[in-house]
Design an enzyme around this catalytic site. Structure first.
Site, PDB file in Angstrom:
ATOM      1  N   ARG A   1       0.875  -1.171   0.000  1.00 10.02           N
ATOM      2  CA  ARG A   1       0.000   0.000   0.000  1.00 10.02           C
ATOM      3  C   ARG A   1       0.915   1.225   0.000  1.00 10.02           C
ATOM      4  NH1 ARG A   1      -2.036  -3.638   3.844  1.00 10.02           N
ATOM      5  NH2 ARG A   1      -4.132  -4.430   3.335  1.00 10.02           N
TER       6      ARG A   1
ATOM      7  N   LYS B   1      -2.398  -3.124   7.743  1.00 11.46           N
ATOM      8  CA  LYS B   1      -3.680  -2.823   8.382  1.00 11.46           C
ATOM      9  C   LYS B   1      -3.887  -3.713   9.604  1.00 11.46           C
ATOM     10  CE  LYS B   1      -6.568  -0.963   4.675  1.00 11.46           C
ATOM     11  NZ  LYS B   1      -7.800  -1.163   3.894  1.00 11.46           N
TER      12      LYS B   1
ATOM     13  N   HIS C   1      -2.150   3.107  -5.834  1.00  9.86           N
ATOM     14  CA  HIS C   1      -2.790   1.866  -5.382  1.00  9.86           C
ATOM     15  C   HIS C   1      -3.029   0.894  -6.534  1.00  9.86           C
ATOM     16  CE1 HIS C   1      -4.454  -0.238  -1.983  1.00  9.86           C
ATOM     17  NE2 HIS C   1      -5.557  -0.544  -2.655  1.00  9.86           N
TER      18      HIS C   1
ATOM     19  N   ARG D   1      -0.415  -1.742  -6.785  1.00  8.54           N
ATOM     20  CA  ARG D   1      -0.598  -2.865  -5.842  1.00  8.54           C
ATOM     21  C   ARG D   1      -1.563  -3.888  -6.450  1.00  8.54           C
ATOM     22  NH1 ARG D   1      -1.151  -4.746  -0.380  1.00  8.54           N
ATOM     23  NH2 ARG D   1      -3.317  -5.111   0.233  1.00  8.54           N
TER      24      ARG D   1
ATOM     25  N   HIS E   1      -3.858  -9.598   3.148  1.00  5.55           N
ATOM     26  CA  HIS E   1      -5.311  -9.669   3.287  1.00  5.55           C
ATOM     27  C   HIS E   1      -5.677 -10.586   4.448  1.00  5.55           C
ATOM     28  CE1 HIS E   1      -6.201  -8.481  -1.176  1.00  5.55           C
ATOM     29  NE2 HIS E   1      -6.030  -7.436  -0.398  1.00  5.55           N
TER      30      HIS E   1
ATOM     31  N   TYR F   1      -9.373 -10.902  -7.234  1.00  2.00           N
ATOM     32  CA  TYR F   1      -8.418 -10.834  -8.339  1.00  2.00           C
ATOM     33  C   TYR F   1      -8.656 -11.940  -9.359  1.00  2.00           C
ATOM     34  CZ  TYR F   1      -6.047  -7.258  -5.717  1.00  2.00           C
ATOM     35  OH  TYR F   1      -5.772  -6.090  -5.050  1.00  2.00           O
TER      36      TYR F   1
END
Length: 305
Positions: A159, A182, A250, A253, A276, A285
């Site tokens: 990110r 995150k 972004h 990424r 994730h 994806y």
């Protein structure tokens, strides 16, 4: 303009989010902006300076009017949902720290988010971007910074906030980067030599001295580089070379993940590299990859012609 007692509550709430809930700085700032937008609307709605009593007695009509106003102002569904979450969070804090109980706001559901598939760039567009990003800097070290940063994001799937947090300490490990993403989740990503070499070259000509724990990517005044500044460099690149509108930091990424998938990487590995929490997020994806295959099939398959 806010009542002093309310501003004190907001300051305490922000400290609570930061120190006790361990929210990221980005989330704390976003929540603070959302709450201030809500209180400004309440000011306008009541035609007087908002007090703590106004906050405690806010009814469902006021809250729905605020959400409708954000919708009319072209806020995205995601931003509207986040805004409501921010205000609910503040009210929960008030429940913990004041005499407020079971406010009506908790009965309001967030608008359903439209699930947008991640938009990747084609490999050709990535190559063009990496080859020409150096043209937008005017100063040699800035040009090299831009290239090093973009290559790092694409090579590692970071990110933009993660990439801008890289320090000299990250460079000491010859094989891996340890990233705190995150939710303070740590992940380990292999260093690609091209990314590390470009960063080393950039640091050799950077005109500012940095400590080992300071972020290495700097703005022209020597302060930590901010995402909007870098995205402005990408806007120049995008316009000059006619690159896709969705090109942002972004999007590189997303491209990292999509291109790995198209070249045979498995979903679990991509999930780990992206950080994730849920595999279902990474599975988006596969949908974009299928769309890519459909496009190729439609335009190139001989029987279709």
């Amino acid at each position: 303009m806010l009542d002093t007692s309310i501003q004190e509550l907001i300051d305490k709430w922000q400290k609570y989010l930061d120190l006790q809930r361990n929210y990221s700085n980005h989330t704390v700032i976003s929540y603070n902006n959302d709450l201030k937008h809500f209180l400004e609307f309440m000011n306008y709605y009541n035609s007087e300076l908002v007090t703590i009593n106004h906050i405690k007695t806010a009814d469902i009509r006021l809250i729905r009017s605020w959400l409708a106003k954000r919708n009319c102002d072209n806020f995205t569904t995601s931003s509207i949902s986040r805004g409501l979450s921010a205000v609910k969070n503040f009210y929960r804090f008030l429940e913990k720290t004041t005499q407020l109980n079971s406010h009506i706001i908790f009965s309001i559901k967030s608008p359903k988010k439209t699930k947008l598939l991640p938009k990747a760039l084609s490999e050709d567009d990535v190559v063009i971007s990496l080859e020409h990003i150096e043209e937008y800097g005017n100063v040699k070290w800035v040009e090299l910074r831009n290239k090093a940063l973009l290559v790092l994001i694409y090579a590692s799937g970071l990110r933009i906030s993660e990439a801008l947090s890289i320090t000299k300490l990250h460079l000491q490990n010859l094989e891996f980067i340890r990233i705190i993403g995150k939710g303070s989740k740590e992940r380990i990503i292999p260093w690609l030599p091209i990314a590390k070499n470009l960063i080393t070259q950039y640091l050799e000509i950077l005109p500012y001295k940095l400590g080992d724990n300071e972020p290495i990517f700097r703005g022209k005044q020597g302060k930590k580089l901010q995402p909007p500044v870098f995205n402005r460099e990408l806007i120049k690149l995008k316009h000059f070379y006619g690159l896709p509108q969705h090109l942002t930091a972004h999007s590189f990424r997303h491209s990292f993940a999509s291109h790995l998938l198209e070249h045979g990487a498995d979903l679990r590995s991509i999930q780990e590299l992206l950080g994730h929490k849920s595999l279902s997020t990474t599975q988006n994806y596969t949908k974009t990859s299928i769309k890519h295959l459909e496009a190729v099939y439609t335009t190139a398959y001989p029987i279709k012609k």
